[in-house]
Design an enzyme around this catalytic site. Structure first.
Site, mmCIF file in Angstrom:
data_model
loop_
_atom_site.group_PDB
_atom_site.id
_atom_site.type_symbol
_atom_site.label_atom_id
_atom_site.label_comp_id
_atom_site.label_asym_id
_atom_site.label_seq_id
_atom_site.Cartn_x
_atom_site.Cartn_y
_atom_site.Cartn_z
ATOM 1 N N ASP A 7 0.855 -1.184 0.000
ATOM 2 C CA ASP A 7 0.000 0.000 0.000
ATOM 3 C C ASP A 7 0.890 1.233 0.000
ATOM 4 O O ASP A 7 2.051 1.177 0.404
ATOM 5 C CB ASP A 7 -0.925 0.018 1.223
ATOM 6 C CG ASP A 7 -1.903 1.190 1.168
ATOM 7 O OD1 ASP A 7 -2.376 1.520 0.060
ATOM 8 O OD2 ASP A 7 -2.171 1.798 2.218
ATOM 9 N N SER A 8 0.302 2.357 -0.417
ATOM 10 C CA SER A 8 1.043 3.616 -0.393
ATOM 11 C C SER A 8 1.379 4.015 1.045
ATOM 12 O O SER A 8 2.292 4.793 1.269
ATOM 13 C CB SER A 8 0.195 4.704 -1.045
ATOM 14 O OG SER A 8 -1.064 4.764 -0.407
ATOM 15 N N CYS A 70 -3.449 -0.993 -2.613
ATOM 16 C CA CYS A 70 -3.705 0.426 -2.884
ATOM 17 C C CYS A 70 -4.479 0.566 -4.197
ATOM 18 O O CYS A 70 -4.023 0.135 -5.252
ATOM 19 C CB CYS A 70 -2.357 1.136 -2.993
ATOM 20 S SG CYS A 70 -2.468 2.864 -3.372
ATOM 21 N N GLU A 155 -5.442 9.503 8.402
ATOM 22 C CA GLU A 155 -4.043 9.281 8.793
ATOM 23 C C GLU A 155 -3.675 10.108 10.023
ATOM 24 O O GLU A 155 -2.782 9.750 10.778
ATOM 25 C CB GLU A 155 -3.107 9.671 7.638
ATOM 26 C CG GLU A 155 -3.268 8.794 6.426
ATOM 27 C CD GLU A 155 -2.053 7.922 6.149
ATOM 28 O OE1 GLU A 155 -0.961 8.288 6.576
ATOM 29 O OE2 GLU A 155 -2.226 6.875 5.496
ATOM 30 N N CYS A 185 -10.848 2.961 -1.870
ATOM 31 C CA CYS A 185 -9.571 3.398 -1.286
ATOM 32 C C CYS A 185 -9.372 2.616 0.009
ATOM 33 O O CYS A 185 -10.324 2.460 0.790
ATOM 34 C CB CYS A 185 -9.633 4.899 -1.006
ATOM 35 S SG CYS A 185 -8.243 5.516 -0.053
ATOM 36 N N HIS A 187 -8.098 3.202 2.861
ATOM 37 C CA HIS A 187 -8.419 3.849 4.129
ATOM 38 C C HIS A 187 -9.912 3.885 4.440
ATOM 39 O O HIS A 187 -10.312 3.979 5.591
ATOM 40 C CB HIS A 187 -7.926 5.292 4.123
ATOM 41 C CG HIS A 187 -6.438 5.438 4.116
ATOM 42 N ND1 HIS A 187 -5.646 4.893 3.140
ATOM 43 C CD2 HIS A 187 -5.615 6.076 4.975
ATOM 44 C CE1 HIS A 187 -4.389 5.194 3.397
ATOM 45 N NE2 HIS A 187 -4.340 5.909 4.497
HETATM 46 N N1 DGL Z 1 -3.911 3.697 -0.463
HETATM 47 C C1 DGL Z 1 -4.506 4.655 -1.353
HETATM 48 C C2 DGL Z 1 -5.657 4.064 -2.131
HETATM 49 O O1 DGL Z 1 -6.130 3.011 -1.855
HETATM 50 C C3 DGL Z 1 -4.993 5.848 -0.601
HETATM 51 C C4 DGL Z 1 -3.910 6.693 -0.018
HETATM 52 C C5 DGL Z 1 -3.106 7.448 -1.042
HETATM 53 O O2 DGL Z 1 -3.597 8.412 -1.649
HETATM 54 O O3 DGL Z 1 -1.973 7.057 -1.211
HETATM 55 O O4 DGL Z 1 -6.117 4.667 -3.073
#
Ligand code: DGL
Length: 265
Positions: A7-8, A70, A155, A185, A187
């Site tokens: 994930d990011s 992600c 976050e 997403c 999150h």
């Molecule tokens: N993990 C990213 C997603 O699922 C969200 C957070 C980001 O913008 O990096 O899109």
């Protein structure tokens, strides 16, 4: 060999945790690019470059399968990575994204699905959800809305302030007679009950979808499943560590998590 979850940042821990609960026997390596999160505001070429670095790292770390948890990475880089990187470097490994299985769930059982998608700006701009929904079901209608404030609020431990912001984003879906609303997403899994209550719509949340889809994939691909270590190993790697990240990771994972710092290059 391991299952890698990328994930990011840390949001993917919610999905990783759900996968580990469903398939506890395997060895897992989680990688969150906490130094460079968020990806959702970046260009396609930058996201692809970052994902390439993450994949190199995860494959060198003995991952047989990498799940791009992600959505932004799946939208902007999955196909290119599968077509251009994997065949030349790791033809026997696999990279799986989250958009195809999420759309399968969103359109399942519907003739002319009307789907809402809440996601990051870059996922919405990529139209990855729209394209995939129309590919799976020609009659699908997809309404997408970018929700750029949600990731930073989540976050930064700001969920208790999020309702009015969420309502503003959800207003875009009102009166459209949607069948389902996709939380596109990582999150947003944390907001699923709030979204269910405030939108009144059936919500597709990836922590409830991806584990089952992965279990199904492993049944259909015994050659991949055979390669996986079954020692219940869990490692959590990030590109930056702070006490805030550690606290957030524990809340997401629902258990003490030791974050180990690594460099991507
Ligand atoms: N993990 C990213 C997603 O699922 C969200 C957070 C980001 O913008 O990096 O899109």
């Amino acid at each position: 060999m391991r299952i890698g979850v990328f994930d990011s940042g840390l949001g993917g821990l919610a999905i990783a945790r759900a996968i580990m609960d469903r398939l506890p026997q395997y060895d897992y390596l989680y990688l969150g690019d906490t130094k460079r999160v968020p990806y959702g505001v970046r260009s396609q070429s930058t996201i692809h470059e970052f994902v390439g670095q993450a994949l190199r790292f995860l494959f060198r770390s003995e991952c047989q399968i990498v799940i791009l948890a992600c959505n932004t990475a799946s939208a902007e880089s999955l196909r290119k990575s599968q077509q251009e990187y994997l065949p030349h470097h790791y033809p026997k490994r696999r990279v799986l994204g989250v958009i195809i299985p999420t759309v399968e769930e969103a359109v399942s059982g519907l003739q002319s699905p009307r789907i809402g998608v809440l996601a990051t700006a870059s996922t919405v701009e990529s139209d990855a959800y729209g394209r995939e929904a129309r590919r799976q079901c020609g009659a699908a209608a997809v309404v997408q809305r970018a929700a750029p404030l949600l990731v930073p609020m989540i976050e930064n431990d700001g969920i208790r302030y999020i309702e009015p912001v969420l309502d503003e984003y959800l207003a875009a879906f009102q009166g459209l007679e949607l069948d389902r609303l996709v939380l596109g997403c990582t999150h947003y899994c944390l907001l699923k009950e709030m979204v269910r209550a405030r939108s009144g719509l059936p919500v597709v949340s990836q922590d409830e979808v991806i584990p089952e889809k992965l279990a199904d994939y492993l049944v259909r691909h015994p050659e991949m499943e055979d390669m996986l270590g079954k020692n219940r190993e869990r490692r959590y790697l990030v590109t930056d560590v702070t006490p805030t990240f550690e606290g957030f990771a524990e809340r997401l994972a629902g258990a003490p998590v030791r974050l180990q710092k690594v460099e991507l290059e």
